[in-house]
Structures are given as C-alpha cells and as structure tokens.
Design a protein around this motif. Sequence first.
Motif, short mmCIF file in Angstrom:
data_model
loop_
_atom_site.label_atom_id
_atom_site.label_comp_id
_atom_site.label_asym_id
_atom_site.label_seq_id
_atom_site.Cartn_x
_atom_site.Cartn_y
_atom_site.Cartn_z
N PHE A 291 0.84 -1.20 0.00
CA PHE A 291 0.00 0.00 0.00
C PHE A 291 0.87 1.25 0.00
N GLU A 292 1.88 1.26 0.86
CA GLU A 292 2.77 2.41 0.96
C GLU A 292 3.47 2.67 -0.36
N ARG A 293 4.02 1.61 -0.97
CA ARG A 293 4.76 1.75 -2.23
C ARG A 293 3.84 2.25 -3.34
N ARG A 294 2.66 1.68 -3.44
CA ARG A 294 1.73 2.07 -4.49
C ARG A 294 1.24 3.50 -4.32
N PHE A 295 0.93 3.89 -3.07
CA PHE A 295 0.42 5.24 -2.86
C PHE A 295 1.50 6.28 -3.14
N MET A 296 2.74 5.95 -2.77
CA MET A 296 3.83 6.88 -3.08
C MET A 296 3.99 7.05 -4.59
N ARG A 297 3.75 5.98 -5.35
CA ARG A 297 3.80 6.07 -6.81
C ARG A 297 2.65 6.93 -7.34
N ARG B 172 -9.87 12.69 -5.94
CA ARG B 172 -10.12 11.29 -5.59
C ARG B 172 -10.22 10.40 -6.84
N ASP B 173 -10.96 10.87 -7.84
CA ASP B 173 -11.10 10.06 -9.06
C ASP B 173 -9.75 9.84 -9.73
N ASP B 174 -8.93 10.88 -9.75
CA ASP B 174 -7.59 10.75 -10.34
C ASP B 174 -6.76 9.73 -9.56
N MET B 175 -6.85 9.79 -8.24
CA MET B 175 -6.07 8.88 -7.41
C MET B 175 -6.50 7.43 -7.62
N GLU B 176 -7.80 7.21 -7.71
CA GLU B 176 -8.29 5.84 -7.91
C GLU B 176 -7.86 5.31 -9.27
N ARG B 177 -7.90 6.18 -10.30
CA ARG B 177 -7.47 5.76 -11.63
C ARG B 177 -5.99 5.42 -11.64
N LEU B 178 -5.20 6.28 -11.01
CA LEU B 178 -3.75 6.03 -10.94
C LEU B 178 -3.44 4.79 -10.11
N TRP B 179 -4.22 4.58 -9.04
CA TRP B 179 -4.02 3.39 -8.20
C TRP B 179 -4.18 2.12 -9.03
N ASP B 180 -5.25 2.09 -9.82
CA ASP B 180 -5.48 0.91 -10.67
C ASP B 180 -4.35 0.73 -11.67
N THR B 181 -3.84 1.86 -12.20
CA THR B 181 -2.74 1.79 -13.16
C THR B 181 -1.48 1.24 -12.50
N VAL B 182 -1.18 1.73 -11.31
CA VAL B 182 0.01 1.27 -10.59
C VAL B 182 -0.09 -0.21 -10.28
N LYS B 183 -1.24 -0.66 -9.83
CA LYS B 183 -1.43 -2.08 -9.52
C LYS B 183 -1.22 -2.93 -10.78
N HIS B 184 -1.78 -2.44 -11.90
CA HIS B 184 -1.64 -3.19 -13.16
C HIS B 184 -0.17 -3.25 -13.60
N GLU B 185 0.54 -2.15 -13.44
CA GLU B 185 1.96 -2.13 -13.82
C GLU B 185 2.79 -3.09 -12.97
N GLU B 186 2.48 -3.18 -11.68
CA GLU B 186 3.21 -4.09 -10.79
C GLU B 186 2.99 -5.55 -11.19
N ARG B 187 1.78 -5.86 -11.62
CA ARG B 187 1.48 -7.23 -11.95
C ARG B 187 2.04 -7.64 -13.31
#
Length: 283
Positions: free
Chosen positions: A245-251, A268-283
């Motif tokens: 969580f920490e790593r993804r939020f910092m990204r 908030r909408d921007d953060m949620e969109r970026l969160w999904d992007t970061v998770k997808h990139e990690e996987r």
Amino acid sequence: MSHQHDRPTHAPTPDARALDPRSIEALLAVVARLRDPEHGCPWDLEQTPRTILPFTLEEAYEVAEAIENDDMAELCEELGDLLFQVAIYSRMAEEDDAFDFGDVVASITGKMVRRHPHVFGNAEVASEEEVRENWEAMKAAEREAKGQRVRTSVMEGVAQALPALVRAGKLQKRAARVGFDWETPEGVADKVREELAECEETFSAHADPLERVHEVGDLLFSCVNLARHLGVDAEQALRAANHRFERRFMRVEVCLGAAGKEPAPEYRDDMERLWDTVKHEER
C-alpha cells in the motif's frame, strides 16, 4: 532498576579497540566501557532494562524488515543491533550481581541441547508434530522442576505483550492442539463471512460503539484463523500488505505531482485511476 552508585567492582575492562572486532569479547568490552561510571556514556549510564525495552522491540522489527526485503547486508547490521541489546541487558544484570552474558549463553545452550534429545541424545521422533509435543512436555517438566505453578489451561503462557495478530495465531494454535479447530479452510471462510455480516450490522449511526469494536475484533480474529489454515503468517501478511500500500500510494503521489496536483479529496477520481494503473503495472 540498575543502581549506578552501588555497583560492585569488576575487573578492569579491556580496550575494545585492541580486541578482534569479530569476537564477542570486543562487543562486551564496548558495552562495559559505555556503562563505566567514570568514563562511560552519560546516556547509556542512565538507561535501565525498562527504558531500553522500546529500542529492543524496534530492533526486532527492523530484523524482520531486512528479512522480508531479502537484504542480507541490512540483516547483518540489524542482527548486530539486536545482539547489542542482549549484551547491554546482560551488563546491567551483571552490575546488579544477577547474571552476566556468559550465564545467558549457558542458559540457551543448555536449553537447546536439553530440548533436542533426538539430535543430541538417543531419542527418536517420527514427525515434526512429535517434536513439538516433546518440546511442550519438556517445558512443562522444567516449570515443575523450578517449582512454578503447573498450568491449568492450554491458553496460559502466551505473552500478553505480543502483537495482537501474532497472539491471536498462537492462541488458535493452542486450541487446535486439543481439537478445538475448523476442519477445513472453507469452514473458516464461512466464519469470516459470518463475522463480516455481523460487523455490517453495526454500520448504523445509532449502533453501540463498543459493539462495533467487538465485531471488528471478531472479524480480525477470524481472518487470522483463515490465514493459519492457509499456512500464512498473518503478521507477515499484513506487514507485506502495508508495504504494498505504501509503495503504491507513493507512486500515485509521484504521478499526481507530474500533473501538477497533490493528494486531496478533489482529486479522488484521479487517485483511484492512478491506483489501478500502478497495480496493473506491478502485476
């Protein structure tokens, strides 16, 4: 508590700089000098076992973090910090004529030899479970030999100071030893869903706050039980989730900054969109 002004006289402390830095004698000489009433460090001289306890706990968690990061260089350093804690506790005890570092070493060495008769003796064991059973039986025998009260409950002896997730897992393991346990992970998963439903019943604004605490606690306890049945250490799993969580939020923060924004409710909408992007990139 250690009494600085009433300390017994000990043999002169050797100069740690003249000793092999890889030797335990060098470390003990360092600690002795730090605690020397005339030439020691004012901060170290003021410490007691109670005041350094928080540092000991912190060092133990830093060891855990180094292991989780597979950082062997960091692990080496953190183990040194933890060993220093053992050395300074022993020095304080020696100053009070209670015990010294050698007694600590002798205690653990003797205990390990004594509790592993299948390694250091002629005993035979057929499984890991039998090793654990023998271990507990020997612990009980040692307590009785010391004149300590024989435990009347399988729940006794689980340290209250443990992190809550760790203690929950240990309590559950104690109960499982006597057959009080779920037979399958599916049964535990059903219990998790049941506890979640009961937690949801407290969502009302008029719900009893104490009941919410109880229901959330029951939910967490059942999640630890599920982790145990899946062979997962709940404390380590949550620590890993915290790191993710920490790593993804910092990204997310970095990506927002690139767009001239910073974390705020209006994004908030921007953060949620970026969160999904970061998770997808990690996987």
